[in-house]
Design a protein around this motif. Structure first.
Motif, PDB file in Angstrom:
ATOM      1  N   ASP A   1      -8.541  -8.914   1.791  1.00 25.82           N
ATOM      2  CA  ASP A   1      -7.705  -7.736   1.585  1.00 25.82           C
ATOM      3  C   ASP A   1      -6.407  -8.159   0.919  1.00 25.82           C
ATOM      4  O   ASP A   1      -6.020  -9.339   0.947  1.00 25.82           O
ATOM      5  CB  ASP A   1      -7.420  -7.049   2.923  1.00 25.82           C
ATOM      6  CG  ASP A   1      -7.022  -5.587   2.760  1.00 25.82           C
ATOM      7  OD1 ASP A   1      -6.997  -5.094   1.613  1.00 25.82           O
ATOM      8  OD2 ASP A   1      -6.725  -4.939   3.774  1.00 25.82           O
TER       9      ASP A   1
ATOM     10  N   ARG B   1      -8.210  -9.448   9.139  1.00 29.76           N
ATOM     11  CA  ARG B   1      -8.809  -9.901   7.881  1.00 29.76           C
ATOM     12  C   ARG B   1      -7.916 -10.930   7.193  1.00 29.76           C
ATOM     13  O   ARG B   1      -6.700 -10.964   7.409  1.00 29.76           O
ATOM     14  CB  ARG B   1      -9.047  -8.709   6.949  1.00 29.76           C
ATOM     15  CG  ARG B   1      -9.812  -7.569   7.603  1.00 29.76           C
ATOM     16  CD  ARG B   1     -10.037  -6.438   6.635  1.00 29.76           C
ATOM     17  NE  ARG B   1     -11.139  -6.733   5.730  1.00 29.76           N
ATOM     18  CZ  ARG B   1     -11.436  -6.016   4.641  1.00 29.76           C
ATOM     19  NH1 ARG B   1     -10.690  -4.974   4.323  1.00 29.76           N
ATOM     20  NH2 ARG B   1     -12.454  -6.336   3.883  1.00 29.76           N
TER      21      ARG B   1
ATOM     22  N   PRO C   1      -1.779  -0.788   1.529  1.00 30.65           N
ATOM     23  CA  PRO C   1      -2.895  -1.361   0.767  1.00 30.65           C
ATOM     24  C   PRO C   1      -2.619  -1.371  -0.732  1.00 30.65           C
ATOM     25  O   PRO C   1      -1.886  -0.530  -1.245  1.00 30.65           O
ATOM     26  CB  PRO C   1      -4.056  -0.427   1.107  1.00 30.65           C
ATOM     27  CG  PRO C   1      -3.403   0.879   1.436  1.00 30.65           C
ATOM     28  CD  PRO C   1      -2.099   0.543   2.094  1.00 30.65           C
TER      29      PRO C   1
ATOM     30  N   THR D   1      -3.384 -16.976   2.618  1.00 31.99           N
ATOM     31  CA  THR D   1      -3.590 -15.674   3.255  1.00 31.99           C
ATOM     32  C   THR D   1      -3.138 -15.705   4.711  1.00 31.99           C
ATOM     33  O   THR D   1      -3.092 -16.755   5.348  1.00 31.99           O
ATOM     34  CB  THR D   1      -5.067 -15.256   3.190  1.00 31.99           C
ATOM     35  OG1 THR D   1      -5.874 -16.257   3.836  1.00 31.99           O
ATOM     36  CG2 THR D   1      -5.516 -15.076   1.752  1.00 31.99           C
TER      37      THR D   1
ATOM     38  N   ASN E   1       2.148  -3.496   5.369  1.00 33.81           N
ATOM     39  CA  ASN E   1       0.754  -3.078   5.599  1.00 33.81           C
ATOM     40  C   ASN E   1       0.269  -2.000   4.627  1.00 33.81           C
ATOM     41  O   ASN E   1      -0.747  -1.365   4.866  1.00 33.81           O
ATOM     42  CB  ASN E   1       0.563  -2.597   7.044  1.00 33.81           C
ATOM     43  CG  ASN E   1      -0.879  -2.734   7.515  1.00 33.81           C
ATOM     44  OD1 ASN E   1      -1.672  -3.482   6.947  1.00 33.81           O
ATOM     45  ND2 ASN E   1      -1.226  -1.989   8.543  1.00 33.81           N
TER      46      ASN E   1
ATOM     47  N   ARG F   1      -9.901  -9.959  -4.942  1.00 33.75           N
ATOM     48  CA  ARG F   1     -10.762  -9.654  -3.801  1.00 33.75           C
ATOM     49  C   ARG F   1     -12.192 -10.171  -4.002  1.00 33.75           C
ATOM     50  O   ARG F   1     -12.963 -10.227  -3.046  1.00 33.75           O
ATOM     51  CB  ARG F   1     -10.806  -8.149  -3.545  1.00 33.75           C
ATOM     52  CG  ARG F   1      -9.593  -7.594  -2.829  1.00 33.75           C
ATOM     53  CD  ARG F   1      -9.867  -6.181  -2.310  1.00 33.75           C
ATOM     54  NE  ARG F   1      -8.703  -5.604  -1.670  1.00 33.75           N
ATOM     55  CZ  ARG F   1      -7.793  -4.857  -2.288  1.00 33.75           C
ATOM     56  NH1 ARG F   1      -7.922  -4.576  -3.580  1.00 33.75           N
ATOM     57  NH2 ARG F   1      -6.761  -4.378  -1.618  1.00 33.75           N
TER      58      ARG F   1
ATOM     59  N   THR G   1      -5.796 -11.819   4.505  1.00 37.26           N
ATOM     60  CA  THR G   1      -5.053 -10.899   3.650  1.00 37.26           C
ATOM     61  C   THR G   1      -4.018 -11.622   2.802  1.00 37.26           C
ATOM     62  O   THR G   1      -3.207 -12.403   3.316  1.00 37.26           O
ATOM     63  CB  THR G   1      -4.351  -9.833   4.515  1.00 37.26           C
ATOM     64  OG1 THR G   1      -5.342  -9.144   5.283  1.00 37.26           O
ATOM     65  CG2 THR G   1      -3.591  -8.837   3.667  1.00 37.26           C
TER      66      THR G   1
ATOM     67  N   ARG H   1      -2.334  -6.638   0.659  1.00 37.68           N
ATOM     68  CA  ARG H   1      -1.403  -5.639   1.154  1.00 37.68           C
ATOM     69  C   ARG H   1       0.034  -6.110   0.963  1.00 37.68           C
ATOM     70  O   ARG H   1       0.281  -7.293   0.732  1.00 37.68           O
ATOM     71  CB  ARG H   1      -1.656  -5.351   2.649  1.00 37.68           C
ATOM     72  CG  ARG H   1      -2.971  -4.622   2.891  1.00 37.68           C
ATOM     73  CD  ARG H   1      -3.241  -4.349   4.347  1.00 37.68           C
ATOM     74  NE  ARG H   1      -4.485  -3.585   4.464  1.00 37.68           N
ATOM     75  CZ  ARG H   1      -4.546  -2.270   4.645  1.00 37.68           C
ATOM     76  NH1 ARG H   1      -3.434  -1.561   4.761  1.00 37.68           N
ATOM     77  NH2 ARG H   1      -5.707  -1.653   4.730  1.00 37.68           N
TER      78      ARG H   1
END
Length: 243
Positions: A189, A218, A197, A212, A195, A182, A220, A191
Motif C-alpha cells: 500500500d 500492510r 490513500p 516500508t 493514512n 504497488r 506501506t 499512503r
C-alpha cells in the motif's frame, strides 16, 4: 496454519542485530521446507534506564505459513537462539498460532504498554500462561521474553513498526506511479503519514532506498502530500524513525 513468531535481545554491541539472526533463521527454515515466511517487522519498545538493552530496545516479528507443528518451531528456534545469540545477550522467544479475538486484545494491550511502561518478566510469563502461548528465555537474564511477547502484540495491532530491509527500485529523483510501485510484492500500500490513500495514477518521486512501515496491517510506503506539480515524495530515512 499461520504462526506469529518474535525474537528479542539476541545481540551485543559488537554483534549484528537481532534482525540479522531472524533473517538467517528464516532462510534455514525455508531450506528445510518448513513453510514460507513474511517480511520481518521491527517494533520499538520503551527506552528507560531501568530497561537493559543493546542499542534501541526493539523486537523482530515475522509470520509463518506452515504445516509444521508449533512445538517443532519452538524446539528448533530455542536451539537456534542458544547457539547463535551473542554472548551477554538475554534472548526471548514467543510463538503464537493465529489468535482469537480475546487473545489478540490481551496481546495488543501488553505490546502497547511495553512502548511506555517498564514491564517485568513475571508479567510476561503470567500473561503467556493465561493465554496458553509459547514464551521462553534462552540465555542471560532472559529479559528478552518481555519484548518477544510485546512484539507479537504490536504486529497484531497493525499500526506499529518498520519492515526490515531497503528496496532499490530506481535512481534517486526518478518518478514512478503509485500503481507501478504497488506491483512490487514488498509494497502492499501507499499512503501519507495521516493514512490518506494514494491512487494508482498518482506520481511519486522516489529515493534510491525505500523502506516500508506497518500501517493497517500492510507493508506501506509513506509519501508526502503532492507538491505544486502534483508529485508526491517518499519520506526520508530520518522521517521514518518515528514509526
Amino acid at each position: 496454519m499461520k504462526l506469529m513468531i518474535c525474537m528479542d535481545d539476541t545481540d551485543n554491541l559488537e554483534s549484528k542485530g537481532t534482525g540479522w539472526l531472524v533473517e538467517a533463521a528464516c532462510r534455514e527454515m525455508t531450506a528445510m521446507g518448513w513453510g514460507s515466511y513474511s517480511m520481518i517487522s521491527r517494533h520499538q519498545l520503551f527506552v528507560h534506564p531501568d530497561i537493559p538493552y543493546t542499542s534501541h530496545n526493539s523486537s523482530m516479528v515475522f509470520t509463518a505459513k506452515t504445516d509444521v507443528a508449533p512445538e517443532k518451531y519452538a524446539e528448533f528456534l530455542s536451539a537456534y537462539l542458544e547457539t547463535h545469540s551473542a554472548p551477554g545477550s538475554d534472548p526471548g522467544l514467543c510463538i503464537v498460532p493465529e489468535p482469537e479475538t480475546e487473545t489478540c486484545k490481551a496481546l495488543i494491550s501488553f505490546g502497547l504498554r511495553a512502548k511506555k511502561e517498564v514491564l517485568t518478566k513475571s508479567q510476561a510469563y503470567t500473561l503467556a500462561e493465561k493465554l496458553g502461548i509459547h514464551l521462553s528465555e534462552h540465555g542471560g537474564t532472559g529479559g528478552g521474553i518481555i519484548g518477544a511477547l510485546a512484539g507479537i502484540g504490536l504486529r497484531l495491532q497493525g499500526n506499529d513498526g518498520r519492515f526490515r530491509g531497503w528496496y532499490h527500485l530506481g535512481q534517486a529523483g526518478s518518478v514512478m506511479t503509485a500503481g507501478e510501485l504497488r506491483s512490487y510484492e514488498s509494497i502492499e500500500d501507499i499512503r501519507t503519514p495521516d493514512n490518506a490513500p494514494i491512487e494508482d495514477a498518482r506520481r511519486i518521486r522516489i529515493s534510491d532506498q525505500l523502506k516500508t512501515i506497518c500501517m493497517n496491517g500492510r507493508s506501506t510506503l509513506l509519501v508526502h502530500p503532492a507538491d505544486s506539480d502534483g508529485i508526491h515524495a517518499v519520506l526520508a530515512k530520518e522521517e521514518l524513525k518515528r514509526f
